[in-house]
Design a protein around this motif. Structure first.
Motif, PDB file in Angstrom:
ATOM      1  N   VAL A   5       0.840  -1.194   0.000  1.00 31.47           N
ATOM      2  CA  VAL A   5       0.000   0.000   0.000  1.00 31.47           C
ATOM      3  C   VAL A   5       0.884   1.256   0.000  1.00 31.47           C
ATOM      4  CG1 VAL A   5      -1.667   1.329   1.352  1.00 31.47           C
ATOM      5  CG2 VAL A   5      -1.951  -1.137   1.096  1.00 31.47           C
ATOM      6  N   GLY A   6       1.944   1.249   0.775  1.00 32.86           N
ATOM      7  CA  GLY A   6       2.869   2.383   0.829  1.00 32.86           C
ATOM      8  C   GLY A   6       3.529   2.623  -0.513  1.00 32.86           C
ATOM      9  N   ILE A   7       3.906   1.552  -1.202  1.00 33.61           N
ATOM     10  CA  ILE A   7       4.531   1.696  -2.522  1.00 33.61           C
ATOM     11  C   ILE A   7       3.525   2.283  -3.518  1.00 33.61           C
ATOM     12  CG2 ILE A   7       5.463   0.404  -4.473  1.00 33.61           C
ATOM     13  CD1 ILE A   7       6.788  -1.459  -2.422  1.00 33.61           C
ATOM     14  N   VAL A   8       2.287   1.778  -3.490  1.00 37.01           N
ATOM     15  CA  VAL A   8       1.265   2.272  -4.410  1.00 37.01           C
ATOM     16  C   VAL A   8       0.973   3.756  -4.144  1.00 37.01           C
ATOM     17  CG1 VAL A   8      -1.165   2.057  -5.068  1.00 37.01           C
ATOM     18  CG2 VAL A   8       0.228   0.008  -4.787  1.00 37.01           C
ATOM     19  N   VAL A   9       0.831   4.111  -2.880  1.00 34.48           N
ATOM     20  CA  VAL A   9       0.578   5.508  -2.530  1.00 34.48           C
ATOM     21  C   VAL A   9       1.759   6.374  -2.972  1.00 34.48           C
ATOM     22  CG1 VAL A   9       0.301   7.123  -0.606  1.00 34.48           C
ATOM     23  CG2 VAL A   9      -1.014   5.006  -0.656  1.00 34.48           C
ATOM     24  N   GLY A  10       2.958   5.919  -2.773  1.00 34.50           N
ATOM     25  CA  GLY A  10       4.152   6.672  -3.185  1.00 34.50           C
ATOM     26  C   GLY A  10       4.203   6.870  -4.686  1.00 34.50           C
ATOM     27  N   VAL A  12       1.590   6.824  -6.786  1.00 38.15           N
ATOM     28  CA  VAL A  12       0.501   7.736  -7.163  1.00 38.15           C
ATOM     29  C   VAL A  12       0.885   9.178  -6.828  1.00 38.15           C
ATOM     30  CG1 VAL A  12      -1.883   8.394  -6.641  1.00 38.15           C
ATOM     31  CG2 VAL A  12      -1.316   5.992  -7.012  1.00 38.15           C
ATOM     32  N   ALA A  13       1.455   9.385  -5.647  1.00 36.96           N
ATOM     33  CA  ALA A  13       1.870  10.728  -5.265  1.00 36.96           C
ATOM     34  C   ALA A  13       2.972  11.243  -6.189  1.00 36.96           C
ATOM     35  CB  ALA A  13       2.344  10.741  -3.815  1.00 36.96           C
ATOM     36  N   GLY A  14       3.888  10.398  -6.567  1.00 31.84           N
ATOM     37  CA  GLY A  14       4.966  10.796  -7.485  1.00 31.84           C
ATOM     38  C   GLY A  14       4.422  11.178  -8.854  1.00 31.84           C
ATOM     39  N   VAL A  15       3.505  10.369  -9.368  1.00 30.45           N
ATOM     40  CA  VAL A  15       2.906  10.670 -10.673  1.00 30.45           C
ATOM     41  C   VAL A  15       2.110  11.981 -10.596  1.00 30.45           C
ATOM     42  CG1 VAL A  15       1.196   9.890 -12.362  1.00 30.45           C
ATOM     43  CG2 VAL A  15       2.876   8.281 -11.457  1.00 30.45           C
ATOM     44  N   ALA A  16       1.356  12.162  -9.532  1.00 35.52           N
ATOM     45  CA  ALA A  16       0.599  13.399  -9.367  1.00 35.52           C
ATOM     46  C   ALA A  16       1.543  14.595  -9.305  1.00 35.52           C
ATOM     47  CB  ALA A  16      -0.262  13.340  -8.103  1.00 35.52           C
TER      48      ALA A  16
END
Length: 138
Positions: A5-10, A12-16
């Motif tokens: 979950v932390g990797i996915v959130v990271g 998504v935040a990076g792409v945003a």
């Protein structure tokens, strides 16, 4: 599970962040391009933005016979198209009255006083912010 979950959130935040940065860069390039085009137009002898206030004149006078010192005034503020306002303040011993009249094409939409006409004429001719009187009430 928490690591995934932390990797996915990271990600998504990076792409945003990249998308937001790209949008900011695009807007900045557009603004710089607009400013460069405006400077090129202004340098070519063009009047620039005709909607910007550029013609200004203040005409001072004695509106009340007993009052001296030219405390009353009319201020003309117009753009390159002659649209704008005339602001007039008539100052007496015990009161002051202020009026504003709209201008369209350098002409009053309502009848203008001679002092207001003088301020408009001085502004259109570019006589500077402080117009000298040359009629009647000198």
């Amino acid at each position: 599970m928490f690591v995934t979950v932390g990797i996915v959130v990271g990600v998504v935040a990076g792409v945003a962040g990249v998308v937001i940065g790209a949008l900011a860069l695009w807007q900045t390039r557009g603004a710089v391009g607009d400013r460069s085009r405006m400077q090129a137009v202004e340098g070519a002898g063009s009047p620039g933005d005709l909607r910007a206030i550029r013609d200004v004149a203040v005409f001072r006078y004695d509106a009340v016979e007993e009052m001296t010192g030219q405390l009353s005034f009319s201020v003309a503020l117009m753009n390159g198209l002659g649209d704008g306002i005339v602001l007039t303040s008539i100052n007496g011993h015990s009161e002051a009255r202020t009026y504003v009249r709209p201008l369209r094409g350098g002409k009053g939409r309502q009848p203008l006083s001679p002092e207001e006409e003088h301020a408009v004429r001085a502004a259109r001719l570019g006589l500077g912010p402080e117009a000298e009187p040359h009629f009647g009430r000198e």
